[in-house]
Design a protein around this motif. Sequence first.
Motif, PDB file in Angstrom:
ATOM      1  N   ASN A  90    -118.664 -89.429  24.073  1.00 39.04           N
ATOM      2  CA  ASN A  90    -118.743 -90.565  24.990  1.00 39.04           C
ATOM      3  C   ASN A  90    -118.375 -91.868  24.284  1.00 39.04           C
ATOM      4  OD1 ASN A  90    -119.465 -88.970  27.131  1.00 39.04           O
ATOM      5  ND2 ASN A  90    -121.589 -89.637  27.200  1.00 39.04           N
ATOM      6  N   SER A  91    -118.847 -92.024  23.060  1.00 38.29           N
ATOM      7  CA  SER A  91    -118.557 -93.234  22.296  1.00 38.29           C
ATOM      8  C   SER A  91    -117.056 -93.372  22.064  1.00 38.29           C
ATOM      9  CB  SER A  91    -119.304 -93.192  20.966  1.00 38.29           C
ATOM     10  OG  SER A  91    -119.009 -94.333  20.210  1.00 38.29           O
ATOM     11  N   GLN A  92    -116.395 -92.270  21.705  1.00 32.82           N
ATOM     12  CA  GLN A  92    -114.949 -92.315  21.485  1.00 32.82           C
ATOM     13  C   GLN A  92    -114.206 -92.575  22.795  1.00 32.82           C
ATOM     14  OE1 GLN A  92    -113.184 -92.330  18.520  1.00 32.82           O
ATOM     15  NE2 GLN A  92    -111.652 -93.004  20.001  1.00 32.82           N
ATOM     16  N   LEU A  93    -114.681 -91.959  23.862  1.00 24.80           N
ATOM     17  CA  LEU A  93    -114.064 -92.168  25.174  1.00 24.80           C
ATOM     18  C   LEU A  93    -114.203 -93.623  25.612  1.00 24.80           C
ATOM     19  CD1 LEU A  93    -112.591 -90.786  27.491  1.00 24.80           C
ATOM     20  CD2 LEU A  93    -114.799 -90.076  28.401  1.00 24.80           C
ATOM     21  N   ILE A  94    -115.363 -94.202  25.377  1.00 25.36           N
ATOM     22  CA  ILE A  94    -115.596 -95.606  25.730  1.00 25.36           C
ATOM     23  C   ILE A  94    -114.676 -96.515  24.923  1.00 25.36           C
ATOM     24  CG2 ILE A  94    -117.303 -97.475  25.540  1.00 25.36           C
ATOM     25  CD1 ILE A  94    -119.390 -95.272  26.438  1.00 25.36           C
TER      26      ILE A  94
ATOM     27  N   GLY B  34    -111.778 -99.029  26.207  1.00 21.61           N
ATOM     28  CA  GLY B  34    -111.710-100.414  25.769  1.00 21.61           C
ATOM     29  C   GLY B  34    -110.315-100.800  25.331  1.00 21.61           C
ATOM     30  N   LEU B  35    -109.691 -99.926  24.561  1.00 15.81           N
ATOM     31  CA  LEU B  35    -108.352-100.235  24.070  1.00 15.81           C
ATOM     32  C   LEU B  35    -107.295-100.090  25.161  1.00 15.81           C
ATOM     33  CD1 LEU B  35    -108.473 -98.453  20.590  1.00 15.81           C
ATOM     34  CD2 LEU B  35    -108.510-100.912  21.059  1.00 15.81           C
ATOM     35  N   ARG B  36    -107.309 -98.984  25.859  1.00 11.82           N
ATOM     36  CA  ARG B  36    -106.209 -98.686  26.784  1.00 11.82           C
ATOM     37  C   ARG B  36    -106.308 -99.420  28.110  1.00 11.82           C
ATOM     38  NH1 ARG B  36    -104.792 -92.364  25.680  1.00 11.82           N
ATOM     39  NH2 ARG B  36    -104.665 -92.550  23.420  1.00 11.82           N
ATOM     40  N   ILE B  37    -107.464 -99.368  28.750  1.00 12.10           N
ATOM     41  CA  ILE B  37    -107.600-100.065  30.034  1.00 12.10           C
ATOM     42  C   ILE B  37    -107.575-101.568  29.796  1.00 12.10           C
ATOM     43  CG2 ILE B  37    -109.180-100.621  31.931  1.00 12.10           C
ATOM     44  CD1 ILE B  37    -109.831 -97.731  32.187  1.00 12.10           C
ATOM     45  N   GLY B  38    -108.287-102.010  28.761  1.00 16.60           N
ATOM     46  CA  GLY B  38    -108.285-103.435  28.448  1.00 16.60           C
ATOM     47  C   GLY B  38    -106.864-103.952  28.254  1.00 16.60           C
ATOM     48  N   ARG B  39    -106.081-103.243  27.457  1.00 18.58           N
ATOM     49  CA  ARG B  39    -104.703-103.668  27.173  1.00 18.58           C
ATOM     50  C   ARG B  39    -103.842-103.601  28.434  1.00 18.58           C
ATOM     51  NH1 ARG B  39    -102.854 -99.982  23.202  1.00 18.58           N
ATOM     52  NH2 ARG B  39    -104.250-101.046  21.788  1.00 18.58           N
TER      53      ARG B  39
ATOM     54  N   MET C 260    -104.636-103.699  31.588  1.00 21.45           N
ATOM     55  CA  MET C 260    -105.028-104.625  32.638  1.00 21.45           C
ATOM     56  C   MET C 260    -105.005-106.086  32.178  1.00 21.45           C
ATOM     57  SD  MET C 260    -105.534-102.705  35.254  1.00 21.45           S
ATOM     58  CE  MET C 260    -106.427-103.724  36.411  1.00 21.45           C
ATOM     59  N   GLY C 261    -104.751-106.309  30.885  1.00 22.58           N
ATOM     60  CA  GLY C 261    -104.787-107.676  30.374  1.00 22.58           C
ATOM     61  C   GLY C 261    -106.205-108.202  30.236  1.00 22.58           C
ATOM     62  N   TRP C 262    -107.162-107.287  30.092  1.00 27.56           N
ATOM     63  CA  TRP C 262    -108.571-107.644  29.964  1.00 27.56           C
ATOM     64  C   TRP C 262    -108.959-107.623  28.489  1.00 27.56           C
ATOM     65  CZ3 TRP C 262    -110.717-103.328  33.647  1.00 27.56           C
ATOM     66  CH2 TRP C 262    -110.408-103.636  34.974  1.00 27.56           C
ATOM     67  N   PRO C 263    -110.080-108.261  28.174  1.00 27.12           N
ATOM     68  CA  PRO C 263    -110.633-108.092  26.827  1.00 27.12           C
ATOM     69  C   PRO C 263    -111.073-106.635  26.650  1.00 27.12           C
ATOM     70  CG  PRO C 263    -111.754-109.875  28.024  1.00 27.12           C
ATOM     71  CD  PRO C 263    -110.857-109.182  28.995  1.00 27.12           C
ATOM     72  N   PRO C 264    -111.002-106.117  25.422  1.00 29.44           N
ATOM     73  CA  PRO C 264    -111.441-104.734  25.189  1.00 29.44           C
ATOM     74  C   PRO C 264    -112.866-104.470  25.685  1.00 29.44           C
ATOM     75  CG  PRO C 264    -110.309-105.570  23.262  1.00 29.44           C
ATOM     76  CD  PRO C 264    -110.458-106.729  24.221  1.00 29.44           C
ATOM     77  N   MET C 265    -113.720-105.494  25.637  1.00 26.53           N
ATOM     78  CA  MET C 265    -115.096-105.313  26.093  1.00 26.53           C
ATOM     79  C   MET C 265    -115.143-104.904  27.577  1.00 26.53           C
ATOM     80  SD  MET C 265    -118.397-107.852  25.988  1.00 26.53           S
ATOM     81  CE  MET C 265    -118.139-108.226  24.276  1.00 26.53           C
ATOM     82  N   ALA C 266    -114.258-105.441  28.393  1.00 30.58           N
ATOM     83  CA  ALA C 266    -114.222-105.070  29.810  1.00 30.58           C
ATOM     84  C   ALA C 266    -113.816-103.604  29.954  1.00 30.58           C
ATOM     85  CB  ALA C 266    -113.258-105.965  30.582  1.00 30.58           C
ATOM     86  N   GLY C 267    -112.864-103.175  29.140  1.00 35.07           N
ATOM     87  CA  GLY C 267    -112.475-101.763  29.176  1.00 35.07           C
ATOM     88  C   GLY C 267    -113.615-100.853  28.746  1.00 35.07           C
ATOM     89  N   ARG C 268    -114.357-101.265  27.716  1.00 35.20           N
ATOM     90  CA  ARG C 268    -115.518-100.472  27.285  1.00 35.20           C
ATOM     91  C   ARG C 268    -116.566-100.419  28.391  1.00 35.20           C
ATOM     92  NH1 ARG C 268    -114.569-103.227  22.468  1.00 35.20           N
ATOM     93  NH2 ARG C 268    -116.442-104.486  22.618  1.00 35.20           N
ATOM     94  N   LEU C 269    -116.745-101.541  29.089  1.00 40.17           N
ATOM     95  CA  LEU C 269    -117.702-101.567  30.194  1.00 40.17           C
ATOM     96  C   LEU C 269    -117.283-100.602  31.299  1.00 40.17           C
ATOM     97  CD1 LEU C 269    -120.283-102.738  31.377  1.00 40.17           C
ATOM     98  CD2 LEU C 269    -118.937-104.647  32.252  1.00 40.17           C
ATOM     99  N   VAL C 270    -115.986-100.510  31.555  1.00 44.13           N
ATOM    100  CA  VAL C 270    -115.485 -99.512  32.509  1.00 44.13           C
ATOM    101  C   VAL C 270    -115.959 -98.132  32.086  1.00 44.13           C
ATOM    102  CG1 VAL C 270    -113.406 -98.308  33.301  1.00 44.13           C
ATOM    103  CG2 VAL C 270    -113.474-100.788  33.341  1.00 44.13           C
ATOM    104  N   GLY C 271    -115.738 -97.793  30.817  1.00 44.80           N
ATOM    105  CA  GLY C 271    -116.139 -96.480  30.319  1.00 44.80           C
ATOM    106  C   GLY C 271    -117.635 -96.251  30.412  1.00 44.80           C
ATOM    107  N   ILE C 272    -118.413 -97.248  30.050  1.00 44.87           N
ATOM    108  CA  ILE C 272    -119.875 -97.122  30.091  1.00 44.87           C
ATOM    109  C   ILE C 272    -120.349 -96.848  31.511  1.00 44.87           C
ATOM    110  CG2 ILE C 272    -122.029 -98.439  29.860  1.00 44.87           C
ATOM    111  CD1 ILE C 272    -120.653 -99.807  27.373  1.00 44.87           C
TER     112      ILE C 272
END
Length: 162
Positions: free
Chosen positions: A13-17, A21-26, A28-40
């Motif tokens: 789960n940690s690796q998936l999150i 963070g890296l892929r969705i954040g990048r 969508m033009g979001w900060p990586p934290m937003a991508g990690r929040l998506v995963g969480i």
Amino acid sequence: MPQAPHDSEAADNSQLIEDFGLRIGRAMGWPPMAGRLVGILMLSPDPMTLSELQQALGASKGSASEMTRLLMTNGTVDRVKLPGVRQAVYEWRADAWVGCLQHQLDQTKQLLELAEAAQERGRYLPPAQQTRLLDMRTYYAFMVEQLQRLLEDYRSQLRHDG
């Protein structure tokens, strides 16, 4: 609220999150934290309070709050009040991908409105600039039509798959 996963599951789960963070954040033009929040939130079996999200992200309350607002605006996360729970909680929307596509459509409609207004206001500009404004309006009109069709098709697919 969320149940603690086993060690290997937690590592996965940690690796998936982090991947989110890296892929969705990048993308969508979001900060990586937003991508990690998506995963969480996508992986969480239960809604989470802001404090739980803050802890899971290792972020300040302000940053966690800002990221949840971003995801709510983008149509993927809801803030809900559960009976008997004092704090509001955040959850991944059951129709998150519909919400995401609807958000894209809404943004594109706003840009079409801008293009139409710009074309009207620019009717006295030289032909080259008028052509650019026409191209802008044509593009956004095309995109609105296509996104509306995609949204209808996607919703239809969900009804047939479910």
